[in-house]
Design an enzyme around this catalytic site. Sequence first.
Site, PDB file in Angstrom:
ATOM      1  N   VAL A 228       0.835  -1.202   0.000  1.00  0.00           N
ATOM      2  CA  VAL A 228       0.000   0.000   0.000  1.00  0.00           C
ATOM      3  C   VAL A 228       0.871   1.254   0.000  1.00  0.00           C
ATOM      4  O   VAL A 228       0.602   2.240  -0.692  1.00  0.00           O
ATOM      5  CB  VAL A 228      -0.971   0.000   1.210  1.00  0.00           C
ATOM      6  CG1 VAL A 228      -1.682   1.332   1.329  1.00  0.00           C
ATOM      7  CG2 VAL A 228      -1.970  -1.135   1.066  1.00  0.00           C
ATOM      8  N   ALA A 229       1.957   1.212   0.792  1.00  0.00           N
ATOM      9  CA  ALA A 229       2.857   2.359   0.863  1.00  0.00           C
ATOM     10  C   ALA A 229       3.616   2.547  -0.449  1.00  0.00           C
ATOM     11  O   ALA A 229       3.882   3.665  -0.873  1.00  0.00           O
ATOM     12  CB  ALA A 229       3.849   2.168   2.008  1.00  0.00           C
ATOM     13  N   ILE A 231       2.676   1.439  -3.571  1.00  0.00           N
ATOM     14  CA  ILE A 231       1.821   1.791  -4.715  1.00  0.00           C
ATOM     15  C   ILE A 231       1.341   3.230  -4.551  1.00  0.00           C
ATOM     16  O   ILE A 231       0.707   3.557  -3.556  1.00  0.00           O
ATOM     17  CB  ILE A 231       0.599   0.845  -4.809  1.00  0.00           C
ATOM     18  CG1 ILE A 231       1.052  -0.573  -5.145  1.00  0.00           C
ATOM     19  CG2 ILE A 231      -0.379   1.330  -5.872  1.00  0.00           C
ATOM     20  CD1 ILE A 231      -0.054  -1.594  -5.071  1.00  0.00           C
ATOM     21  N   ASP A 275      -6.994  25.189 -40.288  1.00  0.00           N
ATOM     22  CA  ASP A 275      -7.829  25.827 -41.294  1.00  0.00           C
ATOM     23  C   ASP A 275      -7.306  27.246 -41.503  1.00  0.00           C
ATOM     24  O   ASP A 275      -6.679  27.816 -40.615  1.00  0.00           O
ATOM     25  CB  ASP A 275      -9.282  25.843 -40.794  1.00  0.00           C
ATOM     26  CG  ASP A 275     -10.269  26.261 -41.870  1.00  0.00           C
ATOM     27  OD1 ASP A 275      -9.936  26.127 -43.058  1.00  0.00           O
ATOM     28  OD2 ASP A 275     -11.368  26.726 -41.524  1.00  0.00           O
TER      29      ASP A 275
END
Length: 814
Positions: A228-229, A231, A275
Site C-alpha cells: 500500500v505504501a 503503490i 484551417d
Amino acid sequence: MFLSQFADLLVIILIAAAIISMLSGNTESTIVIFAVIIMNAILGTVQHKKAEKSLDSLKSLSSPNAKVIRDGQKIEIPSRYVVPGDIVVLETGDMVVADGRILENFSLQVNESSLTGESTNVDKQDTDITEEMPLADRVNMVYSGSLVTYGRATVVVTGTGMNTEIGKIAALMNATKEKKTPLQISLDQFSSRLAMVIMIISAVVFGLSLWRKMAVLDSLMFAVALAVAAIPEALGSIVTIVQAMGTQKMAKENAIIKELKAVESLGSVSVICSDKTGTLTQNKMTVQQVYIDGQTLNPDELDLKNQLHRYILYNAILTNDSALVDGKGIGDPTEYCLLEMARSIDLNEEFFRAVMPRLAEIPFDSDRKLMSTKYMLHGEPVMMTKGALDVLLDRTTRIRTSEGIRPITESDKEAILAKNMEFSENGLRVLAFAYRETEASYSLTLEDENDYIFTGLISMMDPPREESKAAVADAKRAGIKPVMITGDHKVTATAIAKQIGIFEEGDIAVTGVELDAMTDTELDEKISRISVYARVSPENKIRIVNAWQKKGNIVAMTGDGVNDAPALKKADIGVAMGITGTEVSKDASAMILTDDNFATIIKAVANGRNVYRNIKNSIKFLLSGNMAGILSVLYTSIFALPVPFAPVHLLFMNLLTDSLPAIAIGMEPPEDNLLSKKPRDPKESILNKSFMLELLLQGGLIAVCTMIAFHMGLNTSPALASTMAFATLTLARLFHGFNCRSDSSIFKIGLLSNKSSIGAFVAGIAMLALVIFVPFLWSLFEIAALSSDNLLAILGLAFAPTVVIQLVKIVKNR
C-alpha cells in the site's frame, strides 16, 4: 462510467490489499484505501464530459420540410420523404434538404461553409462539368445542409440520407475510432511494471518476515502495508487533478478542453493542421489596395475631392446592396468591405444613398459576373458597373485618367491585366469598376452593359491575424510543423501561408484533386514538404492526418465545418472553433477555441507541455519517496533488524506525502523555455533509464538518511528507532517536494513561485508535529517520546538529501 474508473491494474491491487486489511482486522487501512479509490473514481466521473453527439448534430442539420414538384403540382413535404429523382424548388432562406443537380438557375447563391469551410457565398450555374472537380468547384450542384442566401433554382435530387456528401461525413464519423493518448499508454505500461515490481518486493518481504519467525498474519499485514505504501494510489487522482487544473488555466486563455486526456496530448503535438479562414486569418474581407490611373494606392489615400477617386468611390458605395449596422456587415462580405473602406475615410454610405436614390439596376448573376445600377450624378444619368475584370474589360472602350477621358489602348489593357495578375498572385480578390452615361429613364437593359469608361480596380482579401505570424514562428521554434488545410483556392492559400511563415522556400502546395492522384507511397515521401492543401474534401483531411500519424506524429487538427468533423475525431487533438464552428465540429473535437485563434493553440501546447512535465515531476516525487520506504524495509529485512515502520506509519506517510505535496507540484507554473524544446517522443516511456536512475539515487539518498536515524534510535530502543525512521522519512519527503518541482534549482525557479508547494509543506509539517508532540496520539500512531537531540538529528538528516540534490542541480545548470 463510474465503474470503468476501477478497471485499472493499480486500483485492482489496492482493492485486493484493502480486502486483506479488512480480513486481518485493520479497519484504518481499509478505510484509507477505499476512500482514496472512491475519491479518484468520483473525480474521473465528474470530469468526464457527455457522450459524443456528432451524429445527432448531423441529423439536426436536416430541414424539416421541402418544396417539391410532383404530378405537376408544387407541394411541401417533410424532408425525410424526399427521394432521388424528386424535383425540388429552392428559394432564398431555404435549407437544402438533399444533394441535387441544378436544372434551372435564377442567380442562385448558396452558403456551403458547413461543408467546405469557406464563408463566401457560392454562385451556382446550370452548366455541364466534364472533368473531375473538388466539391467547392461543382457549381452545378447543391448539397444537403447548405443554405440558399440569394436567388432561386429548381434541382433534381441525386442523393439523400447517407448517400449525400453530409451522409459520407456521417459514415466517416462512424468509421473513425478514438486513440489512447501518449500519457495513457505510458501510464498503462508504468502501472503494469510497477505492480509487478511491488508484488515481487512484497512477496520477498513476506518470505523474509516468515524466515525471521514473525507470525503469519503479522507478516502478511506488514507485506500488505508495504504494498500500500509503495503503490502510489493517489497517482490516478493526482493526474486527473493536475489535468483538471490545466483545463481551468487554458479556459482563461480561450481554450476550452472537453476531454481531460487532451491536456497532456497537447504537449506531445508535433504537427498542427490548421484551417485558414478565421483561424489564421481574420475571417473578414478587407480592401488592401486600389489601382487608379496607373497608380496603386492604399485605401486611406483616396480623396473624394479628386475626380478620379470620386467615381470609383461612388461606384463602390452605390453599386452595393450591403449595409453596416452597429459596425457589423450585413450582406455579401465582398460588398460590405467596400463600405468599410469608405467609412475609413469618413464617407457614410447612408448619406450618399439618401441624396442619390437608385433609379434602376441589373442584379449580379454568375453568368454575366457583373452588377449595374443607375443614378443621377451631377445632373446626368449614369450607369455604374462592378464585376469581374475579364468580362468588364472586353466591354470597355474608354478610360478615365488624370488627363481626362480618352480611348483605351492595348497598352492600357496590358497594364491593367498585369496589375490584376500581380494582385491575384498575392492571393487578393479583384473587382473592376467602370461607368457610362445613359438615357434618362428608370430602366436598364443588358444591352446597356457596353461602351464603358474604365475607372479602376479594388483588391481585397481576408488578411492574416496580427498574431498569426508570431504564433507560427513559436510553433516552429517548438519543433511543431504547421500545415494549412483550406477549402480556398491554391494561389490565395499559398499567398497567405507565405505571409505568415507556414510556406517557405522548397515547400509544396497541393489541391485535393492532386492529392487524390497521389499514391500512399508518394504522399509519404512528400508529406514533410507539403505545407498547404487547398480545395480539400473530408476524405482528404482524414488521409492527411493518417499519413502524419503513420510517421509517428501527434497531430492537432482545427476545423469549424461539418466537413471537418471526421478529421477532428481522427486527429489526436481535434480543435473546433467556438465562434464560427458548427455544433457537429464542436462535438467531434477535444478542444474548443473561444476566440477562433491559431495563437491560442500554441498557448495551449505550452500549457500541455507544462501539465505533462508537472505530472512527470509528481510521479517522480511519489516514486522516489516510496522507493526510500521500500529500500529501508528491504535493508532491515535482509540484515534481520527490527521492523523500521509500523503499518500505521506507512499509511500515515501515504496519506500525508502522497496527496497535497504531489498536487502542489502539479500546480507549478510554466518555465520560459517550454517552447524552445522539441516535442517529446510519444513512444517514450515515463520510466526510462534516466528517470529510473534518478528515482534510485534520490530514493536511496533519503533511505540512507532514514536508516542513519533508525540506527541512532536503535541504540536506545526499537520503538525510538521506528519513531525516528518514521519522522525522518516523512519530513525528508516533505522537503523533497521542493526538489521535484523542476529540473532547475530552487534558487533559479524561486522558492515562492509556487505558493501551493509552501502551503502543502506547512500543512504536512503541522500534521507530523501533531502526531509527534501530542501525547494522546502516541499510542494510536505507535510513537515514542523524542528528546531535543533526537529532534535535531531528525531535522538535520531529513534536510540533508535536499541539500545534496539542490547542489547537484546548481552544478548541472551551470
